[in-house]
Design a protein around this motif. Structure first.
Motif, PDB file in Angstrom:
ATOM      1  N   TYR A   1      31.564  75.651  70.471  1.00 37.69           N
ATOM      2  CA  TYR A   1      31.363  76.294  69.164  1.00 37.69           C
ATOM      3  C   TYR A   1      29.909  76.160  68.708  1.00 37.69           C
ATOM      4  O   TYR A   1      29.244  77.156  68.410  1.00 37.69           O
ATOM      5  N   PHE A   2      29.413  74.930  68.663  1.00 39.48           N
ATOM      6  CA  PHE A   2      28.069  74.733  68.093  1.00 39.48           C
ATOM      7  C   PHE A   2      26.969  75.181  69.057  1.00 39.48           C
ATOM      8  O   PHE A   2      25.987  75.789  68.634  1.00 39.48           O
TER       9      PHE A   2
ATOM     10  N   VAL B   1      34.754  73.467  78.275  1.00 40.05           N
ATOM     11  CA  VAL B   1      33.743  74.023  77.372  1.00 40.05           C
ATOM     12  C   VAL B   1      33.550  75.516  77.659  1.00 40.05           C
ATOM     13  O   VAL B   1      33.589  76.347  76.748  1.00 40.05           O
ATOM     14  N   GLY B   2      33.354  75.840  78.933  1.00 39.62           N
ATOM     15  CA  GLY B   2      33.002  77.210  79.304  1.00 39.62           C
ATOM     16  C   GLY B   2      34.043  78.232  78.891  1.00 39.62           C
ATOM     17  O   GLY B   2      33.692  79.332  78.425  1.00 39.62           O
ATOM     18  N   SER B   3      35.320  77.901  79.040  1.00 35.34           N
ATOM     19  CA  SER B   3      36.362  78.881  78.713  1.00 35.34           C
ATOM     20  C   SER B   3      36.372  79.173  77.213  1.00 35.34           C
ATOM     21  O   SER B   3      36.659  80.300  76.792  1.00 35.34           O
ATOM     22  N   ALA B   4      36.026  78.170  76.405  1.00 36.07           N
ATOM     23  CA  ALA B   4      35.954  78.399  74.954  1.00 36.07           C
ATOM     24  C   ALA B   4      34.707  79.200  74.608  1.00 36.07           C
ATOM     25  O   ALA B   4      34.753  80.105  73.767  1.00 36.07           O
TER      26      ALA B   4
ATOM     27  N   ASP C   1      37.474  76.235  61.999  1.00 36.66           N
ATOM     28  CA  ASP C   1      37.372  77.577  62.596  1.00 36.66           C
ATOM     29  C   ASP C   1      38.144  77.645  63.912  1.00 36.66           C
ATOM     30  O   ASP C   1      38.890  78.596  64.169  1.00 36.66           O
ATOM     31  N   LEU C   2      37.977  76.629  64.751  1.00 38.61           N
ATOM     32  CA  LEU C   2      38.674  76.626  66.049  1.00 38.61           C
ATOM     33  C   LEU C   2      40.186  76.622  65.829  1.00 38.61           C
ATOM     34  O   LEU C   2      40.931  77.348  66.506  1.00 38.61           O
TER      35      LEU C   2
END
Ligand code: NDP
Length: 339
Positions: free
Chosen positions: A136-137, A160-163, A290-291
Motif C-alpha cells: 500500500y505505502f 507484497v507483489g500480489s497486493a 483502506d485494505l
C-alpha cells in the motif's frame, strides 16, 4: 517433551549464502511464567518473511540482528493461554512480533487483539498486516500510479507483489507482473486480472518483458533486484518512479554487482526511493482501514500458502528463496481452543 515444556527455534549460526537446517536449533524450554501485566501467548500461526534473512547477519540495518542462541522472532498470531493483564483474557486472539516458539510470554503492550469475525486471523500476518501495508505505502506514496500508466511489479505472485498489482489496477494502471513459474503467471493473469505476466526464469524473459511493456514502464515496484531489475530499467519512461522494496535475489549472496543505473535514471529523469514499511507507521491505521475496506468490497483478494507444523518452520522459511509460495507464506502451529 513434557506438558510443562515447549519448543523454540534459535539462531544456531550466522549463515553464509543460503541458510541450511544447521542455521537453526530446536530447543526445549519450560513454558514461560508470566509476570504482572504480561500475557502468555500460545502460537497458532507463524509468518516467515524474506527480511528475516537480513536479521541473521551481524550487519548494520534498519532493524537489529537476531542474537545467536536466542529465539528468532517474527510475526505471530496466537491465543492468550494465560493473562496477568486486565486488557486480555484467556482465549483472546492476538497478533504481535513474538518468538518462533510454541509459547511466548510478553508485555501486554506487545500484542494487539484481533477479531476473527471481521477477517480470517491469518490476514493480520499478510494482506491486513505488514505485507499488505508494505504494498500500500510503497506503491501509493513512491510509485504514485496514474490512470493509463504502466506499472511493473517483480516478485508479483508473492505476498507484497500480489497486493501491489491489484492496488495499481484499482488506480487505473496497466499492470505487468514478473514471477518465476507458469502456475504463478496463470494466477496473476487469470485470478488477479493483471494485464500481462512474464516468467523471469525463461530464456526469452527480456524479450517477453519488452513485448509486454510496449509502452514502457512508468512505475516499477521492485521486490527482487538483480537481473530482473536490470531488465526493467532498460524500459523506463520519462519521469518513471521506482519503489525499492526488496532485493531477495541478493539476500544470500556475499557480493552482488550489476549495471550502473545512473545514466538510465538521468536520461529518464526517474525517481528511485528505498523504503521500509516502518517509515509509514504513523499512517498504519489509515492503510489498514483502506485494505480492509477493499477486501470487504471484493476489490482486493489474497492467497496464502500454509505449511503445517512447528517443526517445519525453518524449511518453510527456506522455501521463500525457491519460490515455493503463492501469496503469503505462513506456518500453522496449532488450532485455537475455541473454534
Ligand atoms: P514473497 O511472498 O514475495 O516471497 C518471496 C518470493 O520471491 C518467492 O516466492 C519467489 O517467487 C521470489 N524469489 C525468490 N528468490 C528469487 C530470486 N533469486 N529472484 C527473483 N525472485 C525470487 O515475499 P514477501 O512478499 O514477503 O516479500 C517480497 C519482497 O519485499 C522481499 O524482497 C522482502 O524482503 C521485501 N519486503 C520489504 C519490506 C519493506 O518494508 N521494505 C516489507 C516486506 C517485504 P518466484 O517464484 O517468482 O521466484
Amino acid at each position: 517433551m513434557t506438558e510443562k515444556t515447549q519448543r523454540e527455534i534459535h539462531l544456531a549460526s550466522r549463515p553464509k549464502g543460503l541458510p541450511t537446517m544447521e542455521t537453526f536449533d530446536f530447543v526445549e524450554k519450560p513454558i514461560p511464567v508470566i509476570k504482572n501485566n504480561e500475557v502468555l501467548v500460545r502460537t497458532l500461526y507463524v509468518s516467515v518473511d524474506p527480511y528475516m534473512r537480513g536479521r541473521m547477519m551481524d550487519a548494520k540495518s534498519y532493524i537489529p540482528p537476531f542474537k545467536l542462541h536466542e529465539a528468532i522472532t517474527g510475526g505471530v498470531v496466537g491465543e492468550i493461554a494465560a493473562s496477568n493483564s486486565e486488557a486480555f483474557q484467556a482465549g483472546d486472539l492476538v497478533v504481535g512480533n513474538l518468538n518462533w516458539a510454541e509459547y511466548t510470554a510478553v508485555s501486554e503492550k506487545d500484542v494487539r487483539k484481533i477479531d476473527p469475525n471481521i477477517a480470517p486471523v491469518t490476514t493480520h500476518l499478510g494482506i491486513l498486516g505488514m505485507t499488505g501495508l508494505t504494498a500500500y505505502f510503497g506503491l501509493l506514496d513512491i510509485g504514485r500510479p496514474q490512470k493509463g500508466e504502466t506499472v511493473v511489479v517483480s516478485g508479483a505472485a508473492g505476498a507484497v507483489g500480489s497486493a501491489v498489482g491489484q492496488i495499481a489496477k484499482m488506480k487505473g494502471a496497466s499492470v505487468i507482473g514478473i514471477a518465476g513459474s507458469q502456475e504463478k503467471i496463470n494466477y496473476l493473469k487469470n485470478e488477479l486480472g493483471f494485464d500481462e505476466a512474464v516468467n523471469y526464469k525463461l530464456d526469452s524473459f527480456e524479450d517477453d518483458l519488452k513485448k509486454a511493456a510496449a509502452d514502457g514502464v512508468d512505475v516499477y515496484f521492485d521486490n527482487v533486484g538483480g537481473e530482473v531489475t536490470d531488465a526493467v530499467f532498460t524500459l523506463l519512461n520519462k519521469h518513471a518512479r521506482i519503489a525499492l522494496c526488496g532485493a531477495i535475489s541478493s539476500y544470500n549472496k556475499e557480493e552482488d554487482s550489476g549495471p550502473r543505473l545512473q545514466s538510465q535514471m538521468i536520461k529518464t529523469s526517474a525517481l528511485m526511493k528505498g523504503f521500509t514499511v516502518g517509515d509509514y507507521s504513523a499512517d498504519f491505521a489509515k492503510g489498514a482501514a483502506d485494505l480492509g475496506k477493499w477486501l470487504a468490497e471484493g476489490k482486493l483478494t489474497y492467497e496464502e500458502t500454509i505449511v503445517e507444523g512447528f517443526e517445519n518452520i525453518p524449511e518453510a522459511f527456506l522455501g521463500l528463496f525457491e519460490g515455493k509460495n503463492l501469496g503469503k507464506l505462513l506456518v500453522k502451529v496449532a488450532d485455537p481452543t475455541k473454534q
